[in-house]
Design a protein around this motif. Structure first.
Motif, mmCIF file in Angstrom:
data_model
loop_
_atom_site.group_PDB
_atom_site.id
_atom_site.type_symbol
_atom_site.label_atom_id
_atom_site.label_comp_id
_atom_site.label_asym_id
_atom_site.label_seq_id
_atom_site.Cartn_x
_atom_site.Cartn_y
_atom_site.Cartn_z
ATOM 1 N N ARG A 43 0.979 -1.370 -0.064
ATOM 2 C CA ARG A 43 0.136 -0.219 -0.294
ATOM 3 C C ARG A 43 0.931 1.175 -0.079
ATOM 4 N NH1 ARG A 43 -5.436 -0.463 2.512
ATOM 5 N NH2 ARG A 43 -4.589 1.473 3.514
ATOM 6 N N THR A 44 0.018 2.165 -0.445
ATOM 7 C CA THR A 44 0.938 3.112 -0.038
ATOM 8 C C THR A 44 0.034 4.368 0.767
ATOM 9 O OG1 THR A 44 -0.598 4.598 -2.044
ATOM 10 C CG2 THR A 44 1.594 4.197 -3.243
ATOM 11 N N GLU A 45 0.776 5.320 1.208
ATOM 12 C CA GLU A 45 0.087 5.736 2.682
ATOM 13 C C GLU A 45 0.720 7.048 1.780
ATOM 14 O OE1 GLU A 45 -1.912 4.604 4.485
ATOM 15 O OE2 GLU A 45 -1.182 2.348 4.056
ATOM 16 N N LEU A 46 -0.528 7.996 1.168
ATOM 17 C CA LEU A 46 0.148 9.688 0.828
ATOM 18 C C LEU A 46 -0.845 10.309 0.706
ATOM 19 C CD1 LEU A 46 1.200 8.694 -2.722
ATOM 20 C CD2 LEU A 46 2.562 9.220 -0.893
ATOM 21 N N GLY A 47 -1.993 9.576 2.044
ATOM 22 C CA GLY A 47 -3.084 10.721 2.429
ATOM 23 C C GLY A 47 -3.591 11.475 1.151
ATOM 24 N N ARG A 48 -4.372 10.623 -0.046
ATOM 25 C CA ARG A 48 -4.594 10.903 -1.029
ATOM 26 C C ARG A 48 -6.279 10.529 -0.585
ATOM 27 N NH1 ARG A 48 -0.090 12.723 -2.728
ATOM 28 N NH2 ARG A 48 0.286 11.887 -4.831
ATOM 29 N N GLU A 49 -7.121 11.236 -1.564
ATOM 30 C CA GLU A 49 -8.606 11.538 -0.951
ATOM 31 C C GLU A 49 -9.080 10.436 -1.573
ATOM 32 O OE1 GLU A 49 -12.549 14.066 -2.270
ATOM 33 O OE2 GLU A 49 -10.762 15.011 -2.960
ATOM 34 N N ARG A 50 -8.645 9.174 -2.296
ATOM 35 C CA ARG A 50 -9.895 8.200 -2.584
ATOM 36 C C ARG A 50 -8.314 7.034 -2.577
ATOM 37 N NH1 ARG A 50 -12.596 10.697 -1.578
ATOM 38 N NH2 ARG A 50 -15.048 10.926 -3.424
ATOM 39 N N ARG A 51 -9.398 5.911 -2.831
ATOM 40 C CA ARG A 51 -7.453 4.673 -2.803
ATOM 41 C C ARG A 51 -8.475 3.388 -3.541
ATOM 42 N NH1 ARG A 51 -3.962 2.467 0.009
ATOM 43 N NH2 ARG A 51 -3.740 3.981 0.927
ATOM 44 N N VAL A 52 -7.463 3.175 -4.945
ATOM 45 C CA VAL A 52 -8.203 2.138 -5.917
ATOM 46 C C VAL A 52 -7.569 0.628 -5.143
ATOM 47 C CG1 VAL A 52 -7.815 1.543 -8.268
ATOM 48 C CG2 VAL A 52 -8.371 3.618 -7.380
ATOM 49 N N ALA A 53 -8.006 -0.513 -5.130
ATOM 50 C CA ALA A 53 -7.484 -1.490 -4.826
ATOM 51 C C ALA A 53 -6.828 -2.149 -6.873
ATOM 52 C CB ALA A 53 -7.579 -2.061 -4.368
ATOM 53 N N ILE A 54 -5.606 -2.772 -6.785
ATOM 54 C CA ILE A 54 -5.510 -3.642 -8.177
ATOM 55 C C ILE A 54 -5.069 -4.230 -7.473
ATOM 56 C CG2 ILE A 54 -3.581 -3.080 -10.705
ATOM 57 C CD1 ILE A 54 -4.002 -0.217 -10.080
ATOM 58 N N ALA A 55 -5.928 -5.770 -8.120
ATOM 59 C CA ALA A 55 -5.700 -7.336 -7.204
ATOM 60 C C ALA A 55 -5.300 -8.671 -8.862
ATOM 61 C CB ALA A 55 -6.067 -7.890 -6.670
ATOM 62 N N GLY A 56 -4.245 -8.762 -7.805
ATOM 63 C CA GLY A 56 -4.123 -10.081 -9.348
ATOM 64 C C GLY A 56 -3.311 -11.303 -8.796
ATOM 65 N N HIS A 57 -4.007 -12.433 -9.253
ATOM 66 C CA HIS A 57 -3.875 -14.083 -8.322
ATOM 67 C C HIS A 57 -2.526 -14.837 -8.807
ATOM 68 C CE1 HIS A 57 -5.265 -16.903 -11.683
ATOM 69 N NE2 HIS A 57 -6.052 -15.956 -11.794
ATOM 70 N N LEU A 58 -2.042 -15.481 -8.619
ATOM 71 C CA LEU A 58 -0.078 -15.735 -8.795
ATOM 72 C C LEU A 58 -0.504 -17.176 -9.452
ATOM 73 C CD1 LEU A 58 1.380 -14.286 -5.622
ATOM 74 C CD2 LEU A 58 1.475 -13.897 -7.828
ATOM 75 N N ASP A 59 -1.801 -18.322 -9.099
ATOM 76 C CA ASP A 59 -1.429 -19.788 -8.921
ATOM 77 C C ASP A 59 -2.340 -19.806 -10.673
ATOM 78 O OD1 ASP A 59 -4.301 -18.459 -8.416
ATOM 79 O OD2 ASP A 59 -4.610 -20.688 -7.917
#
Length: 378
Positions: free
Chosen positions: A70-86
């Motif tokens: 995670r970034t911890e920049l204090g932005r107004e919005r947060r976006v999650a971006i995910a992917g599986h390794l298997d």
């Protein structure tokens, strides 16, 4: 067990992955680390090493073979971006190789995992290292056990163990979508349908009731099933109900007293999981038993969210429906709008000739980079 970057020293592993080489080379590197479901430790170690070596701007947490950065920049919005390794099992399709598509002349990377979904994982890992000052805070997620029963999911486990890490305003899953946005996903259900009979010697079959024969009428009904096309929030989803396994028989001279078969129901996100289960039970109402053995609800498209609309505009193409189940469902269940967006043709997922266009890896990374670096926080 989990750890964070403030309490755990870098793992003792020479980095196998170099995200600074970009997503195309990173795709080759990731694919050449075998990671069939249940055997993700080596690739998770390599991803963690790459993050700790190249991304000091990220706070890294590990839960089993799932990583959250995670970034911890204090932005107004947060976006999650995910992917599986298997991946699904390897079938003489590793190591990867470079080839040129006969029809299009496009350069391709061929091999297990190129489509589902290590090209998407490579895009995410390269951008996680590169984007030090994005316009929104970012949560990057790589997880284990996606290609197996949903109760084994590393993403689900990490969400239960660390719910605060998954708070977000919008989520993107890097599942293969040919570089276009696919909204939501179908739900998936597996049920075991059983009928009973009475055992007898096959020389005196009239003394028994043949359970295999009784199944015939149910299978005929299933064969005649016509799947629906259901529009949800402007996207058309296609349903499906299919037998995928059958069991029955005692011996070569015995009338069987039990026969069962397993069905897989792919249902539009307009139905809840409970509604899908009721539908299957009603469809096989004259069976002796219908047991739901696996159930994962779908997800509505989520395209009415402001961040989703800006993302659609940035990609510049009309979204499609995602027919297969993906983990956008888990984000949707948390109230987080989520879409699928990644390189690779989903029709080639799990195929022995799995291959991804190099240009699609590059264009997907470019679209995400451009969107995340512009001011999308309002």
């Amino acid at each position: 067990m989990s750890s964070d970057s403030n309490s755990t020293p870098p793992i003792a592993l020479d980095p196998v992955l170099d995200p600074t080489l970009g997503p195309v080379e990173l795709t080759r590197q990731l694919c050449n680390i075998p990671s069939v479901s249940g055997d993700e430790r080596e690739i998770a170690d390599a991803v963690e090493a790459a993050l700790r070596s190249h991304a000091p701007h990220l706070t890294v947490t590990r839960d089993g073979d799932t990583l959250v950065a995670r970034t911890e920049l204090g932005r107004e919005r947060r976006v999650a971006i995910a992917g599986h390794l298997d991946t699904v099992p390897i079938n003489d399709n590793l190591p990867v190789r470079d080839e040129v598509d006969d029809a299009s002349g496009e350069p391709m990377i061929w091999g297990r995992g190129t489509v589902d979904m290590k090209a998407g994982v490579a895009v995410q890992l390269a951008l996680a290292v590169e984007l030090v000052e994005p316009s929104v805070d970012l949560t990057w997620i790589w997880y284990d056990h996606e290609e197996v029963a949903s109760d084994l999911s590393g993403l689900g486990r990490a969400m239960r163990n660390h719910p605060g890490l998954f708070e977000a305003d919008f989520a993107i899953l890097g599942e293969p979508s040919n570089g276009t946005i696919e909204g939501g996903c179908n739900g998936t259900l597996r049920a075991r349908v059983s009928v009973h009979g009475k055992r007898a010697h096959s020389a005196r079959s009239w003394m028994g009731v043949n359970a295999i024969h009784r199944v015939g009428a149910l299978l005929e009904r299933l064969s005649a099933f016509e799947p629906e096309r259901i529009v949800v929030d402007g996207l058309e989803y296609r349903e499906g109900l299919n037998a995928v396994r059958i069991n029955g028989g005692v011996a070569g001279n015995v009338i069987p007293d039990e026969c069962s078969f397993e069905v897989n129901y792919r249902f539009a996100p307009s139905r809840s999981g409970a509604e899908a289960a009721d539908y299957v039970r009603e469809f096989f109402a004259d069976a002796d038993r219908v047991e739901i053995v696996d159930l994962a609800p779908g997800a509505r498209p989520g395209l009415d969210a402001p961040l989703a609309q800006r993302f659609v505009a940035a990609v510049g193409e009309a979204p499609n429906a995602k027919f297969g189940w993906t983990d956008v469902s888990r984000f949707s269940a948390l109230g987080i709008p989520a879409v699928n967006f990644g390189p690779g043709d989903p029709l080639l997922a799990h195929a022995d000739d799995e291959r991804v266009p190099v240009a699609q890896i590059e264009s997907t990374a470019a679209a995400l980079r451009e969107w995340l670096m512009h001011d999308i926080s309002r």
